[in-house]
Design an enzyme around this catalytic site. Structure first.
Site, PDB file in Angstrom:
ATOM      1  N   LYS A  71      36.401  48.091  35.179  1.00 18.29           N
ATOM      2  CA  LYS A  71      35.562  47.130  34.278  1.00 18.29           C
ATOM      3  C   LYS A  71      34.648  46.017  34.996  1.00 18.29           C
ATOM      4  O   LYS A  71      33.871  45.734  34.407  1.00 18.29           O
ATOM      5  CB  LYS A  71      36.663  46.380  33.246  1.00 18.29           C
ATOM      6  CG  LYS A  71      37.275  47.056  32.344  1.00 18.29           C
ATOM      7  CD  LYS A  71      38.203  46.277  31.599  1.00 18.29           C
ATOM      8  CE  LYS A  71      38.895  47.157  30.476  1.00 18.29           C
ATOM      9  NZ  LYS A  71      39.949  46.159  29.497  1.00 18.29           N
ATOM     10  N   ASN A  92      33.760  46.852  29.017  1.00 18.40           N
ATOM     11  CA  ASN A  92      34.494  47.910  28.655  1.00 18.40           C
ATOM     12  C   ASN A  92      33.761  48.999  27.704  1.00 18.40           C
ATOM     13  O   ASN A  92      34.320  49.901  27.317  1.00 18.40           O
ATOM     14  CB  ASN A  92      35.643  47.388  27.970  1.00 18.40           C
ATOM     15  CG  ASN A  92      35.315  47.082  26.440  1.00 18.40           C
ATOM     16  OD1 ASN A  92      34.383  46.644  26.171  1.00 18.40           O
ATOM     17  ND2 ASN A  92      36.439  47.438  25.589  1.00 18.40           N
ATOM     18  N   GLU A 159      46.774  28.435  41.145  1.00 22.92           N
ATOM     19  CA  GLU A 159      45.284  28.388  41.564  1.00 22.92           C
ATOM     20  C   GLU A 159      44.457  29.413  40.895  1.00 22.92           C
ATOM     21  O   GLU A 159      43.180  28.788  40.687  1.00 22.92           O
ATOM     22  CB  GLU A 159      45.045  28.886  43.187  1.00 22.92           C
ATOM     23  CG  GLU A 159      45.800  28.130  44.270  1.00 22.92           C
ATOM     24  CD  GLU A 159      47.365  28.172  44.167  1.00 22.92           C
ATOM     25  OE1 GLU A 159      47.907  29.216  43.793  1.00 22.92           O
ATOM     26  OE2 GLU A 159      47.901  27.084  44.653  1.00 22.92           O
TER      27      GLU A 159
HETATM   28  P1  NAP Z   1      45.764  41.213  35.314  1.00 29.30           P
HETATM   29  O1  NAP Z   1      44.343  40.662  35.492  1.00 29.30           O
HETATM   30  O2  NAP Z   1      46.372  42.083  36.365  1.00 29.30           O
HETATM   31  O3  NAP Z   1      46.652  39.762  35.279  1.00 29.30           O
HETATM   32  C1  NAP Z   1      47.876  39.937  35.316  1.00 29.30           C
HETATM   33  C2  NAP Z   1      48.412  38.422  34.487  1.00 29.30           C
HETATM   34  O4  NAP Z   1      49.839  38.868  34.458  1.00 29.30           O
HETATM   35  C3  NAP Z   1      48.408  37.641  35.814  1.00 29.30           C
HETATM   36  O5  NAP Z   1      48.085  36.185  35.288  1.00 29.30           O
HETATM   37  C4  NAP Z   1      49.570  37.686  36.453  1.00 29.30           C
HETATM   38  O6  NAP Z   1      50.015  36.486  37.158  1.00 29.30           O
HETATM   39  C5  NAP Z   1      50.761  37.838  35.323  1.00 29.30           C
HETATM   40  N1  NAP Z   1      51.816  38.358  35.951  1.00 29.30           N
HETATM   41  C6  NAP Z   1      51.989  39.759  36.488  1.00 29.30           C
HETATM   42  N2  NAP Z   1      53.301  39.709  36.548  1.00 29.30           N
HETATM   43  C7  NAP Z   1      54.047  38.734  36.329  1.00 29.30           C
HETATM   44  C8  NAP Z   1      55.287  38.116  36.692  1.00 29.30           C
HETATM   45  N3  NAP Z   1      56.343  39.040  36.973  1.00 29.30           N
HETATM   46  N4  NAP Z   1      55.659  37.083  36.251  1.00 29.30           N
HETATM   47  C9  NAP Z   1      54.446  36.162  35.754  1.00 29.30           C
HETATM   48  N5  NAP Z   1      53.425  36.593  35.445  1.00 29.30           N
HETATM   49  C10 NAP Z   1      53.118  37.774  35.894  1.00 29.30           C
HETATM   50  O7  NAP Z   1      45.850  42.005  33.934  1.00 29.30           O
HETATM   51  P2  NAP Z   1      44.959  41.974  32.828  1.00 29.30           P
HETATM   52  O8  NAP Z   1      43.833  43.017  32.784  1.00 29.30           O
HETATM   53  O9  NAP Z   1      44.511  40.753  32.516  1.00 29.30           O
HETATM   54  O10 NAP Z   1      45.774  42.567  31.551  1.00 29.30           O
HETATM   55  C11 NAP Z   1      46.513  41.554  30.928  1.00 29.30           C
HETATM   56  C12 NAP Z   1      47.417  42.177  29.931  1.00 29.30           C
HETATM   57  O11 NAP Z   1      46.441  42.288  28.579  1.00 29.30           O
HETATM   58  C13 NAP Z   1      48.214  43.366  30.236  1.00 29.30           C
HETATM   59  O12 NAP Z   1      49.415  43.176  29.375  1.00 29.30           O
HETATM   60  C14 NAP Z   1      47.358  44.341  29.193  1.00 29.30           C
HETATM   61  O13 NAP Z   1      48.265  45.514  28.777  1.00 29.30           O
HETATM   62  C15 NAP Z   1      46.872  43.523  28.150  1.00 29.30           C
HETATM   63  N6  NAP Z   1      45.703  44.208  27.441  1.00 29.30           N
HETATM   64  C16 NAP Z   1      45.742  44.458  26.375  1.00 29.30           C
HETATM   65  C17 NAP Z   1      44.387  45.073  25.719  1.00 29.30           C
HETATM   66  C18 NAP Z   1      44.283  45.399  24.259  1.00 29.30           C
HETATM   67  O14 NAP Z   1      43.431  46.168  23.603  1.00 29.30           O
HETATM   68  N7  NAP Z   1      45.552  44.986  23.579  1.00 29.30           N
HETATM   69  C19 NAP Z   1      43.307  45.233  26.366  1.00 29.30           C
HETATM   70  C20 NAP Z   1      43.385  44.842  27.801  1.00 29.30           C
HETATM   71  C21 NAP Z   1      44.610  44.450  28.421  1.00 29.30           C
HETATM   72  P3  NAP Z   1      49.587  36.034  38.712  1.00 29.30           P
HETATM   73  O15 NAP Z   1      48.139  35.480  38.667  1.00 29.30           O
HETATM   74  O16 NAP Z   1      50.422  34.891  39.202  1.00 29.30           O
HETATM   75  O17 NAP Z   1      49.383  37.430  39.396  1.00 29.30           O
END
Ligand code: NAP
Length: 291
Positions: A71, A92, A159
């Site tokens: 992305k 996207n 951070e």
């Molecule tokens: P990302 O950039 O990898 O970010 C993941 C986030 O989750 C970070 O803030 C991370 O915290 C946190 N995290 C992961 N494991 C954790 C844990 N065990 N405890 C606490 N925090 C944790 O992911 P993203 O691309 O932003 O996606 C986030 C969510 O959005 C996903 O669940 C995805 O399925 C959803 N999503 C949905 C759609 C839709 O159309 N509905 C589209 C896109 C994404 P740290 O910063 O501390 O690592």
């Protein structure tokens, strides 16, 4: 449908893409409109994104969606980028233009359209965002853009939350966004104000469906509406906690639907009404074995 030399091709670039429900959304819309268009998964193995895009360009593909892990990586390959996608830093959707593809972000407009359909507004709201990853950052920008009164970004890694908050404040005005480490949520508990909360972490996603970032009912009593952007499972632990403590809860399925619908509108010029959106939603859930 009949596939012939005039058939327009759209698809999903990512890796992997086999699990995606996007072909169901777009092929159903194309069938409804009688468009001579087919949407296919386009897996691009690591290191192959540039070649994949050059191939799509050479074959005159009408448009593409882009998913994990490309992305942000796709941006340097584009001929142009929509201002919202540029600000979010993630694309996207690619739309064919003269001389190359233009990038858009339909994830955030998709979430916004889902919220409007659910009767949930952002203006004047206290918005609590759980997470500070790519999607959380985009949600923070969406919330600021649509007039949230206050934005709190709560993340395991402080951070990263600070970085997002600083960016929001730089763009939309100082003091609007505040960053908190996950352990510091207790500072939100005193007072009468309630939050529109958006769960934008991976926590609770299949197969670890019993997990939520925070379990304390005290926090959930402060949430009047909760969106979990996760759609598998359709009922997450976060949503259950919101409901158990008196709030309304929604999952990420409608966001997924509308990001696809908006992309389809960009490619074809169609304007998908709510009745057709509902039909596409039913087909999508059926394909995901949720109906
Ligand atoms: P990302 O950039 O990898 O970010 C993941 C986030 O989750 C970070 O803030 C991370 O915290 C946190 N995290 C992961 N494991 C954790 C844990 N065990 N405890 C606490 N925090 C944790 O992911 P993203 O691309 O932003 O996606 C986030 C969510 O959005 C996903 O669940 C995805 O399925 C959803 N999503 C949905 C759609 C839709 O159309 N509905 C589209 C896109 C994404 P740290 O910063 O501390 O690592």
């Amino acid at each position: 449908m009949t596939i012939d030399a005039e058939t327009k091709v759209c698809g999903l670039i990512g890796y992997p893409v086999g699990h995606s429900v996007s072909p169901v959304i777009h092929n159903n819309l194309a069938e409804h409109y009688g468009q001579n268009l087919v949407y296919v998964p386009l897996p691009a193995a690591p290191g192959k994104l540039g070649e994949a895009l050059a191939g799509a360009d050479a074959f005159d593909f009408l448009g593409m969606n882009v998913t994990v892990p490309y992305k942000s990586e796709v941006i340097p390959y584009l001929k142009g980028i929509d201002p919202l996608a540029k600000r979010i830093g993630a694309v996207n959707t690619l739309v064919r233009t003269e001389g190359g593809y233009k990038g858009y972000n339909t994830d955030m407009p998709g979430l916004y359209r889902a919220m409007c359909g659910d009767g949930v507004g952002i203006e004047g709201e206290n918005v609590l965002i759980l997470g500070a990853g790519g999607v959380a950052r985009a949600v923070a920008i969406l919330a600021a853009r649509y007039g949230a009164a206050r934005i709190v970004i709560l993340n395991r890694t402080l951070e990263k939350a600070q970085k997002v908050a600083e960016e929001v404040n730089r763009t939309f005005g100082p003091g609007l966004a505040q960053a908190l480490g996950a352990g510091a949520y207790a500072s939100l508990l005193p007072g009468e104000e309630k939050f529109l909360a958006i769960q934008a972490t991976n926590v609770g996603m299949f197969p670890r469906t019993e997990e939520a970032v925070i379990e304390d009912p005290g926090l959930y009593r402060k949430i009047h509406t909760g969106y979990d952007l996760i759609f598998n499972p359709p009922e997450t632990r976060f949503m259950t906690l919101v409901r158990e403590n008196g709030g309304r809860a929604f999952n990420g399925l409608k966001m997924l639907l509308y990001q696809g619908i908006i992309a389809h509108e960009l490619w074809t010029g169609a304007s998908v009404d709510e009745a057709l959106a509902e039909k596409a939603f039913t087909e999508m859930k059926r394909a995901m074995h949720l109906e």
